[in-house]
Enzyme design. Sequence first.
Site, short mmCIF file in Angstrom:
data_model
loop_
_atom_site.label_atom_id
_atom_site.label_comp_id
_atom_site.label_asym_id
_atom_site.label_seq_id
_atom_site.Cartn_x
_atom_site.Cartn_y
_atom_site.Cartn_z
N TYR A 145 72.98 -18.84 -48.62
CA TYR A 145 72.51 -18.06 -49.77
C TYR A 145 73.67 -17.49 -50.57
CZ TYR A 145 67.71 -18.04 -47.97
OH TYR A 145 66.46 -18.40 -47.55
N MET A 197 67.59 -15.51 -42.12
CA MET A 197 66.62 -14.95 -41.18
C MET A 197 66.62 -15.70 -39.85
SD MET A 197 62.49 -14.41 -41.56
CE MET A 197 62.60 -13.43 -43.05
N ARG A 256 66.65 18.31 -30.38
CA ARG A 256 65.84 17.11 -30.52
C ARG A 256 64.54 17.27 -29.73
NH1 ARG A 256 67.97 11.15 -28.76
NH2 ARG A 256 67.46 12.02 -26.71
N LYS A 292 63.75 2.83 -21.09
CA LYS A 292 62.97 2.96 -22.33
C LYS A 292 63.24 1.76 -23.24
CE LYS A 292 66.66 5.79 -24.34
NZ LYS A 292 67.15 7.17 -24.48
C1 LIG Z 1 68.34 7.36 -23.68
C2 LIG Z 1 68.47 8.57 -22.85
C3 LIG Z 1 69.27 8.55 -21.69
C4 LIG Z 1 70.17 7.40 -21.34
O1 LIG Z 1 71.29 7.47 -22.19
P1 LIG Z 1 72.51 6.41 -22.10
O2 LIG Z 1 73.48 6.96 -23.07
O3 LIG Z 1 71.92 5.12 -22.53
O4 LIG Z 1 72.99 6.39 -20.72
C5 LIG Z 1 69.24 9.68 -20.87
N1 LIG Z 1 68.50 10.76 -21.19
C6 LIG Z 1 67.75 10.82 -22.31
C7 LIG Z 1 66.96 12.04 -22.61
C8 LIG Z 1 67.72 9.74 -23.19
O5 LIG Z 1 66.99 9.81 -24.31
#
Ligand SMILES: *Cc1c(COP(=O)(O)O)cnc(C)c1O
Length: 357
Positions: A254, A302, A140, A45
Amino acid sequence: MTLAPSLSKPEPMSTATLTVDLDAITANWRSLNAMTRSETGAVVKADAYGLGATRVGRALVHAGVRSFFVAVAEEGAALRQALGPAPAIYIFSGHMPGDTDMIGDLDLIPMINSLEQMIRQIEALPGHPFGLQLDTGMNRLGMEPNEWAALRDIALGQAPRLIMSHLACADEPDHPMNAQQLQTFLDMTAGINAPRSLSNTGGVLLGEDYHFEMTRPGIGLYGGLPFEHAHPVAAIEVPVIQCRTIEPGESVGYSQTFITDEPRRIATISAGYADGIIRALGPQMHAFADDVACPLAGRISMDLIGVDITALKSDPKTLDLLGPQQTIDMLADMAGTIGYEILTSLGARYARRYVGG
Ligand SMILES: *Cc1c(COP(=O)(O)O)cnc(C)c1O
């Protein structure tokens, strides 16, 4: 001596380079895979935690990964285009109203999170593969026990590909929440023979009870804690644009936060908070010339950072901000955050260089 043009070394640009070691990523996946008897998936992701889902995904397919996980359907669609038809691609956010065509056309597997999503899935894409996400206490995503009890028979009748939940405290092995969520997951999935998945990277490290049929590591692939034995994956090298000597009483950057009382040599390097080198890192982080740690001088801008290079024998051409000397987790500690946020903040401006894979 001949002055043959060098083909291997490009002319220096002002763009900083983010090097991603694909072999380190696949080695990390193999190590995590070797810790379990389950299938080991890969979470890619957020563009593989900022490192590039296309390149990372292809390298992982070659290493043997058959199941990928992303947050949203658009990420799944892009990944499908990069990886071709073979791998399974699971969508954590499930099936939102605008996702139907992508899920159907690109053969994505939504992790159904609610009754509403379940109805949408069955009505819009009857017979299309899906998974189920259960909430075991994180609150969640996923169905809670009462919702699940009402839906369970219908959902199981449709042969879900995977049933998963997510641990809230897996990076703290002694946290009582881990065992509590494990028990809830076992209770909610008792008597079911669909494949199950509970563990992210931290969960893999909690031991066999947590592994079930599929694990879902993300951060460990990318070299971050809690996988302490991970190979480092990302490195950042930043060109020096200009060097100058400043005299007592002069300041850098800055708001004059750095004022010298002796002559100092200052390098200005071409990266800043727009590249994820967040301002809060300024007082503690260093820029490295090989193993020599040079403190920053003044605030991070930046696009530019001042570095005190007085300790160096000569002006460097580049300095390293991320690498074995200064890891994502060291930066995270300095900034009061986690390695995940350091990686996903790195931004789009780097010249990305992939090695291995
Ligand atoms: C991001 C995520 C993972 C991976 O988690 P890590 O801690 O990066 O290994 C696995 N399952 C779900 C549902 C996630 O959101």
